[in-house]
Scaffold this motif. Structure first.
Motif, mmCIF file in Angstrom:
data_model
loop_
_atom_site.group_PDB
_atom_site.id
_atom_site.type_symbol
_atom_site.label_atom_id
_atom_site.label_comp_id
_atom_site.label_asym_id
_atom_site.label_seq_id
_atom_site.Cartn_x
_atom_site.Cartn_y
_atom_site.Cartn_z
ATOM 1 N N THR A 185 0.293 -12.942 -5.007
ATOM 2 C CA THR A 185 0.681 -11.943 -5.265
ATOM 3 C C THR A 185 1.494 -11.120 -4.694
ATOM 4 N N ARG A 186 2.311 -10.030 -5.630
ATOM 5 C CA ARG A 186 3.407 -9.265 -4.773
ATOM 6 C C ARG A 186 3.090 -7.571 -5.337
ATOM 7 N N ILE A 187 3.430 -6.454 -4.287
ATOM 8 C CA ILE A 187 3.602 -4.657 -4.488
ATOM 9 C C ILE A 187 4.367 -4.848 -4.419
ATOM 10 N N PHE A 188 5.223 -3.966 -5.349
ATOM 11 C CA PHE A 188 6.377 -3.116 -4.805
ATOM 12 C C PHE A 188 6.603 -2.145 -5.200
ATOM 13 N N ALA A 189 6.855 -1.059 -4.135
ATOM 14 C CA ALA A 189 7.087 0.464 -4.196
ATOM 15 C C ALA A 189 8.651 0.967 -4.485
ATOM 16 N N PRO A 190 8.324 2.348 -4.786
ATOM 17 C CA PRO A 190 9.457 2.880 -4.290
ATOM 18 C C PRO A 190 8.864 2.935 -2.666
ATOM 19 N N TRP A 191 10.305 3.366 -1.663
ATOM 20 C CA TRP A 191 10.060 3.537 -0.571
ATOM 21 C C TRP A 191 11.456 4.764 -0.575
ATOM 22 N N LEU A 192 10.994 5.705 0.119
ATOM 23 C CA LEU A 192 11.826 6.770 0.138
ATOM 24 C C LEU A 192 12.702 6.574 2.058
ATOM 25 N N ASN A 193 13.942 7.087 2.079
ATOM 26 C CA ASN A 193 14.758 6.952 3.175
ATOM 27 C C ASN A 193 13.967 8.196 3.923
ATOM 28 N N LEU A 194 15.034 7.649 4.891
ATOM 29 C CA LEU A 194 14.649 8.957 6.325
ATOM 30 C C LEU A 194 15.061 10.021 6.366
ATOM 31 N N LYS A 195 16.604 10.575 5.079
ATOM 32 C CA LYS A 195 16.990 11.744 4.824
ATOM 33 C C LYS A 195 15.851 12.097 3.208
ATOM 34 N N GLY A 196 15.412 11.702 2.493
ATOM 35 C CA GLY A 196 13.595 12.195 1.729
ATOM 36 C C GLY A 196 14.505 12.466 0.375
ATOM 37 N N ASP A 197 15.822 12.020 0.588
ATOM 38 C CA ASP A 197 16.260 12.768 -1.067
ATOM 39 C C ASP A 197 16.592 11.256 -2.239
ATOM 40 N N GLN A 198 16.559 10.500 -1.808
ATOM 41 C CA GLN A 198 15.980 9.551 -2.559
ATOM 42 C C GLN A 198 15.784 9.049 -2.304
ATOM 43 N N ASN A 199 14.939 7.213 -3.001
ATOM 44 C CA ASN A 199 13.908 5.615 -2.820
ATOM 45 C C ASN A 199 14.881 4.942 -3.667
ATOM 46 N N SER A 200 14.935 3.878 -2.705
ATOM 47 C CA SER A 200 14.840 2.266 -2.959
ATOM 48 C C SER A 200 13.485 1.149 -3.275
ATOM 49 N N TRP A 201 13.873 0.637 -4.006
ATOM 50 C CA TRP A 201 11.982 -0.101 -3.905
ATOM 51 C C TRP A 201 12.032 -1.912 -3.223
ATOM 52 N N HIS A 202 10.868 -1.567 -2.993
ATOM 53 C CA HIS A 202 11.067 -3.063 -2.116
ATOM 54 C C HIS A 202 9.476 -3.289 -1.763
ATOM 55 N N GLU A 203 9.237 -4.493 -1.809
ATOM 56 C CA GLU A 203 8.166 -5.140 -1.393
ATOM 57 C C GLU A 203 7.250 -5.462 -0.356
ATOM 58 N N CYS A 224 3.341 5.755 4.005
ATOM 59 C CA CYS A 224 4.496 5.819 5.137
ATOM 60 C C CYS A 224 5.619 6.080 4.346
ATOM 61 N N ALA A 225 5.360 4.855 3.047
ATOM 62 C CA ALA A 225 6.696 4.889 1.819
ATOM 63 C C ALA A 225 7.183 6.240 1.164
ATOM 64 N N ILE A 226 5.904 6.619 0.791
ATOM 65 C CA ILE A 226 5.957 8.364 0.100
ATOM 66 C C ILE A 226 5.957 8.726 0.765
ATOM 67 N N SER A 227 5.858 9.614 2.128
ATOM 68 C CA SER A 227 6.109 10.397 2.617
ATOM 69 C C SER A 227 6.654 10.639 4.038
ATOM 70 N N HIS A 228 6.691 9.650 4.360
ATOM 71 C CA HIS A 228 7.257 9.058 5.528
ATOM 72 C C HIS A 228 5.792 9.533 6.989
ATOM 73 N N GLU A 229 4.949 9.681 6.618
ATOM 74 C CA GLU A 229 3.434 9.775 6.990
ATOM 75 C C GLU A 229 2.051 8.662 6.876
ATOM 76 N N SER A 230 2.096 8.529 8.092
ATOM 77 C CA SER A 230 0.815 6.995 7.561
ATOM 78 C C SER A 230 -0.386 7.364 8.111
ATOM 79 N N ASP A 231 -0.465 9.374 7.651
ATOM 80 C CA ASP A 231 -2.175 10.413 8.122
ATOM 81 C C ASP A 231 -2.688 9.910 6.435
#
Length: 678
Positions: free
Chosen positions: A429-447, A496-503
């Motif tokens: 079973t796998r989960i794929f989600a968009p990961w926001l880059n460090l600049k916060g302007d675009q994302n790419s999908w990853h497992e 963290c993938a969505i907002s670069h914050e782990s809280d």
């Protein structure tokens, strides 16, 4: 009204075949993903496109030009890819370096009668190439292809010869131009008879069997020629590396023979261990065993020379680095180089997969610049390392695309739409989600997680809707449905993938006390790892019980701050199993959840009315609160109405049924309302 649709992500695993992957001079990697050819960019760690067209599983791919001949093809505006499948068909694809577009060119005529097992080729000039293909039908076909130098021209393909190799089929091929003898080509092939067979020919004449090399004690799995070796300013020798299921790697040296008068006074070790002589026109070549490399503990599936280093300003001159990459089923890749003082070949770099659930590597490949190495494994996964060292070599793992390597049986969106959950017959079973880059302007999908690594093919999944923590129910080729709940490490990674914050922002997730999950070596259940238990557990020695038959390395669930690599996904992102739902008499086939997240419906494979019942489970207590009997064969799909008052089911008995749901107290009572025949 207009609507623009753009593809943002492709997830696919690599077919479990030895010669399935090819890294080209265009710095793109091609591999077979079931019946399609997938192309991924190592720099982006994304699959950029897929090439459908084959009617059977793709077994092998080969780039023209490959990384070895990139220096010869600098003026080409198009690169070409060959792909062979299990039906014996070979297709040619064109990739434009100008606009990055792909197109189908042709299907090679005179296909093999059985599956293609290997394709290999060489560039004779900037636009002339020879390639050979071998198959389970016991033949090796040789072709010449003229590549166009400008846009608009067409490829010219001409058949040279077909060689019959008998019942002992060949599974490895390699081609090379003979040094000091322009126009002659040597073809090496190896397979089930444990021997390396050498054929010599040219573009106009037939390939004649020259000699055979003995030494390996098991099947030959891989062959690769070096570029001609320069000695005293003359290209007079050629090296051939071979690997086998006998766990050994052998390096063979082919030297252009001098006249008998010049060799009378030459007495050395080579004169006592000289092997056969290969004749090509007026020239002959003495073959001897240069070195025997021992280091792998299992079958060596792949060996490859490092791509040449360009030495001239115009890029036309190059030298062959003395470096070999090998990949084995012992889960490691090794780089071999000769010592400067003694000349003995030694293992200088070892990289590998530490996960206990992997069975090893099917192949290893150099990057176009020689600073990256790529492996593909038994589980359809890729493993990439890049040399990031400045003064010394420092190979570090890199991100790669991933996906299922077998049938994707079901898929579901998370209730928030933040991630996608998929299950497959590859038992994961796998989960794929968009990961926001460090600049916060675009994302790419990853497992980003692999919640379940099972022992049965997984057929269906349903994500629990409503409030609370992320949960899902899945059913496999077993009689029990399993319930999983997101651990704290995944919740922080997702945030963290969505907002670069782990809280974690949601209050209802603050009380999650499970950090991750472990799975026993012989069990199917995934046991929770509690936060307080991790804090109290003493540190273990790095050499204590790692990857043995008796013990399995414990998971180390952590918050990921960047997309995970395969080693992390395979073991450290499991979700704990919270409940098992018993009741069905056969393997689970379909699942669905209502919109409020209070009821889950399940069905199994069935051939009788009693077994074809639909079971209803109450979320939370996970008690069976209803059994709906209407169908006589397997219920293939179910869905709740938007107000959750009706349940629709369809079956292989050519009926669909609508059930009315009446809830009483904390439980639901379901009464069949309508039954229609289709």
């Amino acid at each position: 009204m207009s609507c623009e649709v753009k593809r943002v992500f492709v997830g696919a695993g690599c077919n479990r075949v030895v010669n399935n992957v090819s890294w080209g001079a265009s710095d793109l990697v091609a591999f077979g993903a079931h019946n399609a050819v997938a192309i991924f960019c190592p720099k982006k760690a994304q699959i950029v496109t897929t090439l459908p067209g084959h009617k059977a599983s793709v077994n092998c791919t080969f780039w023209l030009p490959s990384t070895k001949f990139a220096y010869k093809a600098q003026r080409l505006q198009q690169h070409y890819l060959l792909s062979g499948d299990a039906d014996g068909a070979i297709m040619l694809w064109e990739f434009s370096l100008i606009d990055g577009k792909w197109k189908y060119v042709l299907t090679v005529p005179q296909p093999h009668k059985k599956g293609v097992t290997c394709i290999s080729g060489i560039m004779l000039s900037a636009n002339e190439a020879i390639f050979a293909s071998t198959s389970s039908d016991g033949t090796v076909n040789i072709w010449e292809i003229i590549l166009p130098m400008t846009v608009g021209e067409k490829c010219r393909l001409s058949f040279i010869e077909s060689l019959s190799v008998g019942s002992k089929t060949m599974v490895a091929l390699a081609l090379a131009e003979l040094p000091g003898n322009t126009g002659h080509v040597v073809l090496a092939m190896g397979g089930l008879d444990n021997k390396i067979h050498l054929y010599c020919g040219d573009r106009t004449g037939k390939f004649v069997r020259a000699c055979e090399l003995k030494g390996h004690s098991d099947w030959i799995r891989s062959l690769d020629f070096s570029l001609p070796i320069v000695a005293h300013g003359i290209r007079s020798s050629l090296l051939l590396v071979s690997s086998s299921q006998d766990r050994a790697i052998r390096i063979w040296k082919m030297v252009l023979r001098e006249s008998s008068e010049d060799r009378k006074d030459v007495i050395g070790l080579a004169s006592y261990i000289e092997g056969p002589v290969l004749s090509a026109g007026p020239s002959s070549y003495q073959i001897s065993l240069e070195s025997l490399l021992i280091g792998h503990e299992d079958w060596v599936y792949s060996v490859q020379w490092k791509p040449p280093s360009v030495t001239s300003a115009d890029g036309t001159e190059c030298i062959q680095p003395q470096s070999i990459l090998s990949a084995s089923m012992d889960k490691t890749m090794m780089i071999w180089q000769p010592e400067r003082t003694t000349g003995l070949w030694m293992n200088v770099v070892t990289v590998g997969e530490l996960s206990h659930c992997a069975l090893g590597f099917y192949g290893g490949h150099w990057g176009s610049n020689g600073d990256s190495i790529l492996a593909h494994g038994y589980g359809g996964s890729f493993h990439l390392w890049r040399n990031v060292g400045v003064d010394s070599e420092n190979w570090q793992p890199q991100k790669v695309p991933s996906g299922h390597h077998s049938v994707v049986s079901d898929i579901a969106w998370a209730r928030s739409g933040k991630f996608l959950l998929s299950v497959s017959h590859d038992q994961t079973t796998r989960i794929f989600a968009p990961w926001l880059n460090l600049k916060g302007d675009q994302n790419s999908w990853h497992e980003i997680a692999r919640p379940q690594v099972h022992g049965h093919d997984i057929n269906c999944v349903a994500i629990i809707q409503g409030k609370g923590n992320h949960r899902f129910v899945c059913g496999a080729d077993e009689k029990v449905a399993r319930v999983f709940e997101a651990p704290l490490s995944f919740l922080k990674t997702l945030n963290c993938a969505i907002s670069h914050e782990s809280d974690i922002q949601e209050d209802n997730q603050m009380d999650v006390q499970i950090l991750g999950a472990n799975m026993s070596a012989l069990g199917l259940s995934q046991k929770p790892i509690y936060v307080h238990a991790v804090q109290e557990t003493p540190q273990r020695s790095s050499s204590e019980g790692i990857d043995t038959l008796e013990t399995v390395p414990e998971a180390v669930p952590v918050t990921l701050t960047e997309p995970p690599i395969e080693e992390q996904l395979a073991w450290h992102t499991l979700w704990p199993e919270s409940h098992k739902l018993y009741g069905h008499g056969n393997e689970l086939f379909s699942l669905c959840c209502d919109h409020e997240g209070k009821l889950v419906a399940s069905s199994c494979k069935a051939q009788t009315v009693s077994v074809a019942e639909i079971w209803l489970w109450e979320v939370g207590s996970w008690k069976a609160v209803g059994r709906l009997r209407s169908h006589s064969l397997t219920v293939t799909q179910m869905a709740f109405s938007h107000d959750d008052s009706l349940l629709l089911s369809v079956s292989r008995d050519r009926h669909f049924s609508v059930f009315s749901i009446k809830r009483k107290g904390n439980y639901g009572c379901c009464i069949p309302c309508v039954l229609l025949c289709v």
